[in-house]
Enzyme design. Structure first.
Site, PDB file in Angstrom:
ATOM      1  N   HIS A 275       1.037  -1.106   0.132  1.00 38.82           N
ATOM      2  CA  HIS A 275      -0.104  -0.088  -0.084  1.00 38.82           C
ATOM      3  C   HIS A 275       0.812   1.370  -0.064  1.00 38.82           C
ATOM      4  O   HIS A 275       0.801   2.070  -0.730  1.00 38.82           O
ATOM      5  CB  HIS A 275      -0.847  -0.080   1.200  1.00 38.82           C
ATOM      6  CG  HIS A 275      -1.502   1.233   1.424  1.00 38.82           C
ATOM      7  ND1 HIS A 275      -2.670   1.604   1.031  1.00 38.82           N
ATOM      8  CD2 HIS A 275      -0.934   2.532   2.320  1.00 38.82           C
ATOM      9  CE1 HIS A 275      -3.085   2.992   1.398  1.00 38.82           C
ATOM     10  NE2 HIS A 275      -2.281   3.350   2.197  1.00 38.82           N
ATOM     11  N   GLU A 276       1.854   1.328   0.809  1.00 41.80           N
ATOM     12  CA  GLU A 276       2.744   2.632   0.863  1.00 41.80           C
ATOM     13  C   GLU A 276       3.636   2.775  -0.309  1.00 41.80           C
ATOM     14  O   GLU A 276       3.843   3.850  -0.823  1.00 41.80           O
ATOM     15  CB  GLU A 276       3.720   2.415   2.382  1.00 41.80           C
ATOM     16  CG  GLU A 276       3.177   2.287   3.531  1.00 41.80           C
ATOM     17  CD  GLU A 276       2.290   3.533   3.998  1.00 41.80           C
ATOM     18  OE1 GLU A 276       2.377   4.538   3.412  1.00 41.80           O
ATOM     19  OE2 GLU A 276       1.213   3.296   4.437  1.00 41.80           O
ATOM     20  N   GLU A 355      -5.464   7.443  -0.789  1.00 40.47           N
ATOM     21  CA  GLU A 355      -5.361   6.195  -0.108  1.00 40.47           C
ATOM     22  C   GLU A 355      -5.989   4.831  -0.604  1.00 40.47           C
ATOM     23  O   GLU A 355      -5.529   3.788  -0.709  1.00 40.47           O
ATOM     24  CB  GLU A 355      -5.921   6.674   1.271  1.00 40.47           C
ATOM     25  CG  GLU A 355      -5.015   7.554   2.056  1.00 40.47           C
ATOM     26  CD  GLU A 355      -3.690   6.954   2.211  1.00 40.47           C
ATOM     27  OE1 GLU A 355      -3.473   5.924   2.345  1.00 40.47           O
ATOM     28  OE2 GLU A 355      -2.738   7.953   2.436  1.00 40.47           O
TER      29      GLU A 355
END
Length: 416
Positions: A275-276, A355
């Site tokens: 995700h990051e 996000e």
């Protein structure tokens, strides 16, 4: 001035009462009936005590957010009389305009910081009582001093540039300041991983070589220009878990808190790291800067008109001798703080979109929705984070989709 102060205090008390009543509602964090019994239902992975503590802590932190920002704005305006005295004091101490400015900025920021120091300490004690913070008093004051010095230097630079531009271009200073803010922001983003972050924490190469190899494999797929993964000793400060990728270009750093290494399984860590890395792949830092540039352009333009009107309308009452007067700094700071507060919903909406895109990237690269579900269940439990948020809190504080929304997405992906 007394009448203005009375209006500010009365308005703040009424506002605080309304916000407090809203946050005390019992059903703020209720789970939709369709999610009950699913992986997004906290009752399936948190104890009853953890759920109550998570909701209670969220209410306290939200109350702090909604109360402190308007309190800061009001206090800046109330301190205008003190600001005039500090300006006169700096003028008696120094003849050179730069040192007058430096003395004024330092004294005013110190006063403002000391006034809010008890509140900062109270919030620390709250987090300690909930088992989130491990921060010692020595570490608290050490970080506080570092924050004050860094913010003071940054504020002094901005004020110096602002006054120079105001002298050169009284009507278009906001446009030039906006243009100068762009390279300054890029510079800070570039140096933060290697200069600023190490001032607060001890970064070491990741010790788990097997995990490091797998993370670097993900990084290679994401074209992140690094051959190193770092772990940072955050357990001395917190029991919460987190990880991130920050920096620009060759300064990009992959960082895991030691708490995430201790509390998540390997597959769960990889889903978080994917995700990051999604933020890096999709160049979210640049999109964020671009979006910030658009908002700040509007903000600088609007702030210039509000600032000019305020000084012309009430400057004589405050004892301020025009827009160039050092004593007018609190007015400008109050305007900036108010605009930042009011623009929070727009900033958070944009952030939530990024996000979710990072979550989508994580699924594409790991193909492991179950690991992501378990990771965010543990994040909710360890960070004492409610899985849902009421709309007002989501608008103003929700930089991420709610944990429930993210788990639902990961669950759908896992089924597919």
């Amino acid at each position: 001035m007394r009448k203005i102060h009375t209006m500010i205090i009365t308005g703040f008390i009424l506002y605080a009462a309304v916000i407090s009543i809203y946050l005390m509602q019992g059903d703020l964090y209720a789970i939709p009936s369709g999610l009950q019994g699913t992986a997004a239902d906290p009752a399936t992975f948190m104890t009853g005590e953890q759920i109550i503590k998570a909701e209670s802590l969220s209410r306290i932190n939200s109350l702090g957010y909604f109360i402190l920002t308007p309190m800061q704005i009001g206090l800046l305006l109330i301190l205008l009389g003190v600001s005039v005295r500090l300006r006169d004091l700096a003028g008696r101490w120094f003849r050179h305009s730069f040192w007058q400015m430096a003395a004024f900025v330092g004294l005013f920021l110190l006063l403002f910081d000391l006034l809010f120091l008890p509140i900062d300490y109270l919030l620390l004690r709250v987090n300690q009582s909930y088992g989130i913070s491990n921060e010692t008093l020595a570490l608290f004051f050490s970080d506080h001093i570092k924050n004050f010095l860094i913010n003071g230097i940054g504020t002094l630079i901005i004020v110096a540039i602002f006054r120079l531009l105001l002298n050169k271009s009284p009507r278009r200073w906001w446009l030039w300041l906006w243009l100068i803010s762009i390279p300054l922001l890029l510079f800070v983003s570039f140096v933060q991983p290697v200069l600023l972050d190490p001032l607060y924490n001890d970064f070491q190469p990741l010790q788990d070589q097997g995990l490091k190899k797998e993370i670097l494999t993900l990084a290679e797929q994401a074209d992140i220009p690094t051959d190193q993964v770092y772990q940072v000793n955050m357990s001395e400060r917190t029991n919460a878990i987190n990880a991130y990728v920050n920096g620009i270009g060759g300064n990009a750093r992959i960082v895991l808190w030691d708490t995430i290494l201790n509390k998540l399984q390997k597959e769960e860590i990889l889903s978080v790291m994917a995700h990051e890395m999604g933020h890096f792949v999709e160049k979210h830092i640049y999109w964020g800067i671009l979006y910030g540039m658009i908002l700040s352009f509007i903000g600088f333009w609007l702030a210039s008109y509000i600032y000019r009107y305020s000084i012309q309308r009430w400057g004589a009452v405050w004892g301020i001798h025009g827009e160039r007067d050092l004593a007018a700094l609190p007015v400008l700071l109050a305007i900036v703080a108010a605009m930042g507060f009011l623009s929070a919903p727009a900033q958070n909406t944009f952030s939530r979109v990024m996000e979710h895109r990072a979550d989508t990237y994580a699924m594409k690269i790991t193909h492991n929705g179950d690991a992501a579900i378990h990771a965010f269940q543990k994040i909710a439990k360890e960070n004492l984070a409610p899985v849902t948020q009421p709309k007002l809190i989501k608008w103003f504080r929700g930089s991420h989709p709610t944990i429930a929304e993210r788990i639902v997405y990961f669950e759908q992906y896992a089924k597919e």
